[in-house]
Structures are given as C-alpha cells and as structure tokens.
Write a protein that holds these residues in place. Structure first.
Motif, mmCIF file in Angstrom:
data_model
loop_
_atom_site.group_PDB
_atom_site.id
_atom_site.type_symbol
_atom_site.label_atom_id
_atom_site.label_comp_id
_atom_site.label_asym_id
_atom_site.label_seq_id
_atom_site.Cartn_x
_atom_site.Cartn_y
_atom_site.Cartn_z
ATOM 1 N N LYS A 1 0.832 -1.205 0.000
ATOM 2 C CA LYS A 1 0.000 0.000 0.000
ATOM 3 C C LYS A 1 0.864 1.252 0.000
ATOM 4 O O LYS A 1 0.598 2.217 -0.734
ATOM 5 N N ASP B 1 -6.793 0.625 -8.045
ATOM 6 C CA ASP B 1 -6.467 1.792 -7.227
ATOM 7 C C ASP B 1 -7.159 3.059 -7.716
ATOM 8 O O ASP B 1 -7.621 3.860 -6.908
ATOM 9 N N ILE B 2 -7.221 3.239 -9.038
ATOM 10 C CA ILE B 2 -7.862 4.408 -9.628
ATOM 11 C C ILE B 2 -8.750 3.945 -10.782
ATOM 12 O O ILE B 2 -8.307 3.189 -11.652
ATOM 13 N N PRO C 1 0.525 0.735 -8.873
ATOM 14 C CA PRO C 1 -0.888 1.128 -8.910
ATOM 15 C C PRO C 1 -1.562 0.624 -10.178
ATOM 16 O O PRO C 1 -0.949 0.597 -11.252
ATOM 17 N N LYS D 1 1.157 4.047 -2.925
ATOM 18 C CA LYS D 1 0.905 5.452 -2.595
ATOM 19 C C LYS D 1 2.058 6.333 -3.062
ATOM 20 O O LYS D 1 1.837 7.425 -3.623
ATOM 21 N N TRP E 1 -6.804 12.521 -4.717
ATOM 22 C CA TRP E 1 -7.181 11.114 -4.674
ATOM 23 C C TRP E 1 -7.013 10.519 -3.276
ATOM 24 O O TRP E 1 -7.679 9.556 -2.911
ATOM 25 N N LYS E 2 -6.148 11.112 -2.451
ATOM 26 C CA LYS E 2 -5.907 10.580 -1.102
ATOM 27 C C LYS E 2 -7.169 10.636 -0.244
ATOM 28 O O LYS E 2 -7.280 9.886 0.743
ATOM 29 N N LYS F 1 -10.027 9.639 -0.990
ATOM 30 C CA LYS F 1 -10.833 8.427 -1.171
ATOM 31 C C LYS F 1 -10.003 7.152 -1.126
ATOM 32 O O LYS F 1 -10.554 6.056 -0.981
ATOM 33 N N TRP F 2 -8.720 7.272 -1.279
ATOM 34 C CA TRP F 2 -7.847 6.112 -1.389
ATOM 35 C C TRP F 2 -7.501 5.607 -0.009
ATOM 36 O O TRP F 2 -6.847 6.289 0.770
ATOM 37 N N LEU G 1 -13.846 4.128 -4.810
ATOM 38 C CA LEU G 1 -12.444 4.366 -5.141
ATOM 39 C C LEU G 1 -12.290 5.762 -5.735
ATOM 40 O O LEU G 1 -13.244 6.339 -6.250
ATOM 41 N N PRO G 2 -11.073 6.305 -5.719
ATOM 42 C CA PRO G 2 -10.840 7.537 -6.464
ATOM 43 C C PRO G 2 -11.088 7.286 -7.951
ATOM 44 O O PRO G 2 -10.779 6.205 -8.467
#
Length: 327
Positions: free
Chosen positions: A4, A201-202, A158, A8, A322-323, A325-326, A243-244
């Motif tokens: 993770k 992840d996205i 990611p 990130k 994005w952080k 929601k991630w 998710l983002p």
C-alpha cells in the motif's frame, strides 16, 4: 502495508502538488492510425506514430503530472517526457473490443513486471463492460481483472482500470437509445470494480451521460436528459464509486470537456483528475501530416499548451485529491 505504501508513493509521482492527477493520454494505437490515415493516402508507418507521440510528449508533458503511453510505440515518447512527469503504460491490446463480447486481451509479450522494468509508475488496462450484459461474459471479464490486479499487487504498482461502457445490442454509442442507458452502464460498472477483490487503485471512467443530449448543452439536438436528471446521474456516479476516479475525455472537444468537468463538480461529483487525450492534442494530427513536424511543434507550443493550461485551471477549481478516497 508495504504494498500500500509503495503504491501510494508511486501515485504521488503521477500527481501534482495538490494530489490531483492531471495526466495526458496518448496510448492510442489503432485509433491513431485511423486519425492519421484520414489525411494521407499511403499506409501509416510506425515511424509516424512514434514520432508524433514523442513530439507531443516533449512539448506537453511539462504542463501535466503524468503521461499515459503504450509500450508498442510510446517508449521513445516516454524518454522524451519532462523529468517531473510520471509514466503510466497501457497493458491491453489495441482493437480487442471489436467483437460483441469484447473479452479483454493483454499485450502478449508484456507483463506488469516488464512494464515496471520499462519505467512505468502505474499500469492502465482498458475494459469494455456492459453492466447489463451476458452474465457469463461479465464473469470472465471480472476474473481477468482479478488476475491483472494480482499482478499489480505482486509488483507493487498502482492499477488504473479504464472502463468503457457499451450495450451488446446497440452499436451506435452516439445514439439517443444508448444515451438513455448510459448512466446505468457507467455507474453500474463503477460499482462492480470498486470492490477490493480487483485491487484497482484508480478508476478511469466516462462521465455518466452523453452531454450532447443534456438540456442546455444540446445545441438544437434532441434532449434526452433534463438538467436535473443529469445532475442526478453525477450524484449516482459519486455514490457508486468507493475508489478515487478520474475522467477520460472520450474524444470530445477541449471546450466541451472543460464544460463537462464544471458541470460534474457543480452536480456533486468528487473526481480526482483526468487522463485527457484527444481533447488536448487531437487537432495536431492533420497539421503534422499536412504541414510537417515543425508546424506541429508550433501548434503544440501554442494551442496544445493552451488546452492543457485551461484544463489545469478547471481541475484546480473542481477536482479533489485522490488521497481523500484512497484507503
């Protein structure tokens, strides 16, 4: 936790200082060949594709947080990008979505490990998905995405999943018939692939409706969605995505894409950026073919850069990091 944290770190490489993803998409292959072929009679050469990608990367990546390229023609462009721009590489074969079922297909001579070795900070895979389609087909697609997600986990990269909605029985995505179905198609798919089992992840997604049919945006065309229905479609999209998510431009004009982002924000969509392709660079193709490399460079330095700068201004006013929601 180590996976993770590494993901990130790599997502941060693809983001601006605010944590927004302002990325340029130029992983087109088959679509780009068709765009070029419209302006010349001879067969499109690999050199033309490679050179144009490198030119766009060289001139525009100084204004974006990242660029998405393909490993078939785009690796020279990856080397030509600005030092601060992160790199995403595409993993899907071009043109695999030409059948009714549109079963996903990876590039046969690549893997996530090899994309990482080629310099990718993240992997993108395009999936055609009919949320109301054949159950057996959708199960195959979900299993395929689980495998790619597992690969990305193993390599600590990611995973950006690009979802393009369609209907198995409606061939014309620009039609009013498909427009009526699009909110459910887009939002239904986002709900499915937000599940943690896929290790996405996205999400890279379409806006949940065709803006050409929205009241106030139609320019005399048929109205399919009232303004309030359009607002609700974006609210439903936000509710569907745990998710983002970032938006793709889907080939619309730069101005229409910017207008759409503002409308999405005003409707309550909490998107984290864009992976914008033809809306930024599409108009350079005929210039490159008809007037040459230097004329194309001049267009990119002027109008192309203006497209990017205007889009970035809109993003700063509308997108969220994005952080947020991630997790």
């Amino acid at each position: 936790m180590a996976v993770k944290e590494e993901k990130k770190r790599r997502l941060t490489q693809l983001s601006d200082s605010k944590g927004l993803i302002s990325a340029l998409a130029f992983d087109q292959r088959g679509a780009l060949k068709k765009m070029i072929q419209k302006y010349q009679t001879k067969e499109v050469s690999p050199l033309q594709i490679t050179e144009l990608k490198s030119l766009v990367s060289e001139e525009l990546t100084g204004a974006v947080s990242a660029i998405l390229l393909d490993p078939e023609y785009g690796l020279p462009a990856a080397k030509a990008r600005a030092a601060a721009a992160g790199l995403l590489l595409a993993y899907e074969q071009t043109g695999y979505g030409d059948t009714v079922s549109r079963l996903p297909t990876c590039l046969s001579s690549w893997s996530v490990k090899r994309l990482k070795e080629a310099g990718a900070a993240a992997v993108k895979f395009l999936l055609y998905y009919d949320a109301d389609g054949d159950t057996a087909v959708n199960q195959q697609k979900q299993a395929y995405i689980e495998r790619i997600g597992a690969e990305c986990q193993a390599e600590q990269l990611p995973f950006f999943l690009e979802i393009l909605s369609y209907d198995e029985k409606i061939s014309d995505k620009a039609s009013p018939e498909f427009a009526k179905l699009k909110p459910q198609k887009v939002n239904g798919a986002m709900a499915v692939f937000s599940n943690q089992r896929f290790n996405v992840d996205i999400l890279k997604v379409e806006v949940p409706l065709n803006m050409d049919y929205v009241e106030g945006f139609t320019s005399g065309r048929l109205v399919v969605y009232s303004r309030q229905e359009a607002v609700q479609a974006f609210r439903d999209q936000e509710a569907a995505a745990s998710l983002p998510y970032i938006y793709l431009s889907a080939g619309v004009s730069a101005r229409r894409f910017q207008e759409t982002l503002i409308f999405a924000y005003e409707s309550g969509a909490k998107f984290s950026g864009v992976l914008c392709g033809r809306a930024s660079w599409g108009d350079v193709v005929p210039i490159y073919i008809e007037s040459g490399k230097e004329a194309a460079r001049q267009w990119l330095q002027s109008q192309g850069r203006k497209n990017i700068d205007t889009l970035n201004t809109v993003l700063q006013q509308t997108a969220i990091p994005w952080k947020e929601k991630w997790t």
